[in-house]
Write an enzyme that holds these catalytic residues in place. Structure first.
Site, short mmCIF file in Angstrom:
data_model
loop_
_atom_site.label_atom_id
_atom_site.label_comp_id
_atom_site.label_asym_id
_atom_site.label_seq_id
_atom_site.Cartn_x
_atom_site.Cartn_y
_atom_site.Cartn_z
CG ASP A 1 -2.28 0.45 1.00
OD1 ASP A 1 -2.43 1.57 0.49
OD2 ASP A 1 -3.22 -0.30 1.31
CG ASP B 1 -4.60 5.47 0.95
OD1 ASP B 1 -5.58 4.72 1.07
OD2 ASP B 1 -4.47 6.52 1.61
CD GLU C 1 -8.85 4.46 -1.69
OE1 GLU C 1 -9.74 4.05 -0.93
OE2 GLU C 1 -7.98 5.27 -1.31
CG HIS D 1 -8.99 -1.77 4.34
ND1 HIS D 1 -8.78 -1.77 2.97
CD2 HIS D 1 -8.62 -0.54 4.77
CE1 HIS D 1 -8.30 -0.59 2.61
NE2 HIS D 1 -8.19 0.17 3.68
CG ASP D 2 -11.46 1.63 3.55
OD1 ASP D 2 -10.99 1.61 4.71
OD2 ASP D 2 -10.84 2.08 2.57
C1 NOJ Z 1 -8.35 4.84 1.96
C2 NOJ Z 1 -7.99 3.66 2.81
O1 NOJ Z 1 -8.45 2.49 2.18
C3 NOJ Z 1 -8.62 3.90 4.16
O2 NOJ Z 1 -8.56 2.77 4.97
C4 NOJ Z 1 -7.93 5.07 4.78
O3 NOJ Z 1 -8.56 5.41 5.99
C5 NOJ Z 1 -7.96 6.30 3.87
N1 NOJ Z 1 -7.69 5.99 2.49
C6 NOJ Z 1 -6.96 7.33 4.31
O4 NOJ Z 1 -5.67 6.86 4.03
#
Ligand code: NOJ
Ligand code: CA
Length: 548
Positions: free
Chosen positions: A101, A202, A255, A324-325
């Site tokens: 990441d 990210d 992302e 994970h989000d």
């Molecule tokens: C996206 C990530 O997937 C998430 O887990 C994170 O809190 C935010 N970006 C900030 O880095």
């Protein structure tokens, strides 16, 4: 596109590992790198070709590793650099590639750069972050942070404010600074030279900001963060990054929230910045009010729109239902009311997204059908944004019961509970009480059991991985959506000159008719029911046909 001209990452399947919750090798309740290493043979057995590790760099863990305090160090809870190198070598020996990441929109407020920056306005690192003067004694503008509250935090010492897209402990890096860019790009190259195979990048669509004199457009529900999301001019920074990735032949998965399907070819087309990007249009659809029904037509439309936008060589999709989000997909889009429904709907979702055009990603535990956690109290929740949300609800006058109901059903921690390996205490994740509680369904939902049962979701994923790899039309074949107006059936074909596949999936718990004439030579290759009637689709029934 002929198979011989394909890139490795187009044929392979990715597996996302949240190291903190995957496997604890030294029994402190926290997953670690040696735990990942231990489980490589399991991943091999599943059939995956590469892993994406959520952040493993040094971090005070305000946002679980997404707040990096040293980009070249390993978080000590996860192990050492030697452990990482051993994991990398062993993964490569087993033919599994490793991507990391890359969190470069922001750092931690504990990063040396930020400490320096705060020490004095004329410190050379001040320009690595975004500091602005107060306006009339207030923050420079009214932009909100994605994690709630203002995006600006006062630096009392200087009276200036600094900008943070996420938590205040995650100050945004200033990509307008050439020195910052040079340091970041050197760090990226350093990891690639170590042998890392690429990155998931990210929050990368946030690195460019609009002029701070613009006001927030609260009425724009589609893109509330547009002043710092995919802002024109971002392409210059992305091209610089791309050059480093290309030089090292690295896989890059961005992302990219706020990038539309129409804009996607510029991001992931033949001369795009990344190999693929994670889009959000379909995933955002779980964000519905409690009890409201899953909007299947909108879900179908979101997926098909991205397929069509990137079809026929215009680009390549990153296919996913979980990370994970977000919530566990069976809880969000499937049926968890019975054990049978959990497995059947899990298979339907798997078949539905796996055979679209793009590279599928499996999030740890998805392959055994892990589900959301029944949260009942705020002390069971760790995620920084969810805790803030909970206390904001209390401040609005909600009761604790109402607040936990709302936060518990939406928190990212639903996906972060420990991986369920077996039915022993703590699900075989650890012998020590884990940092986040294990889902109470672990005696039924666990890897050991899924591997034992031939009819399990695990074996279904295994089959999908093999089928996809062995049939070129499932990789590069044209995508055509059928039954566009059907309120609950998602149907599409994948076709090339030699092969023709048809995928039909009932995305609802009520049966329905299959309003398609099947060719007489249609051959059923895979389905999630042992008995069926051709013209009717049972609850979450999913089929793959080959027609030739
Ligand atoms: C996206 C990530 O997937 C998430 O887990 C994170 O809190 C935010 N970006 C900030 O880095
Ligand atoms: Ca550990």
């Amino acid at each position: 596109m002929h198979k011989t001209t394909m890139n490795w990452w187009q044929e392979e399947v990715g597996y996302q590992i949240y190291p903190r919750s995957f496997k604890d090798s030294n029994h402190d309740g926290i997953g670690d790198l040696n735990g990942v290493r231990e489980k490589l043979p399991y991943l091999k057995q599943l059939g995956i070709g590469f892993i994406w590790l959520n952040p493993i760099n040094a971090s005070p863990n305000v946002d679980n590793g997404y707040d990096i305090s040293d980009y070249r160090k390993i978080l000590s809870e996860f192990g050492t650099m030697a452990d990482f190198e051993a994991l990398l070598a062993e993964a490569h020996a087993q033919n599994i590639k490793v991507i990391m990441d890359l969190v470069i929109n922001h750092s931690s407020d504990q990063h040396e750069w930020f400490k320096q920056a705060l020490s004095a306005p004329d410190n050379p690192y001040r320009e690595y972050f975004i500091f602005e003067d107060a306006v009339d004694g207030h923050a420079p503008n009214d932009w909100p942070s994605i994690f709630g509250g203002s995006a600006w935090e006062l630096d009392e010492k200087s009276g200036q404010y600094y900008f943070h897209t996420f938590a205040k402990e995650q100050p945004d890096l200033n990509w307008e600074s050439e020195k910052l860019r040079r340091d970041i790009l050197a760090m990226v190259a350093w990891w690639l030279e170590k042998g890392v195979d690429g990155f998931r990048i990210d929050a990368i669509s946030h690195i460019k900001k609009a002029p701070f004199t613009l006001m927030w457009d609260a009425a724009d529900h589609k893109r509330p963060y547009k002043n710092f999301q995919n802002v024109p001019g971002i392409e210059e920074h992305l091209q610089e990054l791309q050059a480093v990735f290309q030089k090292h032949d690295a896989l890059s998965v961005g992302e990219a929230s706020g990038v539309s399907a129409q804009q996607a070819p510029a991001w992931v087309g033949p001369s795009g910045y990344f190999n693929m990007i994670f889009s959000f249009d379909h995933i955002h659809l779980w964000k519905r009010e409690l009890g409201e029904k899953f909007n299947i037509p909108a879900f179908k439309h979101a997926l098909a729109t991205w397929q069509e936008a990137l079809d026929e060589g215009r680009g390549w999709n990153a296919l996913y239902l979980e990370n994970h989000d977000v919530l566990r997909s069976i809880s969000a889009f499937g049926d968890t009311r019975t054990e049978e429904a959990r497995v059947i709907s899990g298979k339907a979702l798997a078949l539905m997204y796996f055979l679209l055009q793009g590279t599928p990603f499996i999030y740890q535990g998805q392959e055994i059908g892990m589900t959301n956690f029944p949260f009942t109290a705020i002390d069971q929740i760790d995620a920084v944004d969810s805790r803030a949300h909970y206390f904001a609800l209390l401040a609005e006058g909600k009761t604790e019961a109402e607040a936990i109901r709302q936060v518990g059903s939406t928190t990212r921690d639903n996906a972060r509970t420990p991986m369920q390996w077996d039915d022993t205490t703590y699900a075989g994740f650890s012998t020590h009480k884990p940092w986040l509680a294990v889902n109470p369904n672990y005696p039924t939902v666990n890897v050991q059991r899924a591997m034992r049962e031939s009819n399990s979701l695990f074996h279904f994923f295994q089959q999908l991985i093999v089928l996809r790899k062995n049939n070129e039309a499932l990789l590069t074949g044209r995508f055509t959506e059928l039954l566009k107006a059907d309120p609950q059936v998602f149907a599409y074909t994948r076709t090339n000159a030699a092969q023709h596949f048809l995928i039909v999936v009932n995305l609802d718990r009520t049966p329905t008719t299959l309003a398609l004439e099947l060719a007489s030579d249609a051959q059923l290759i895979l389905s999630n029911y042992s008995t069926y009637e051709t013209a009717t689709l049972q609850a979450y029934e999913a089929r793959l046909y080959q027609i030739n």
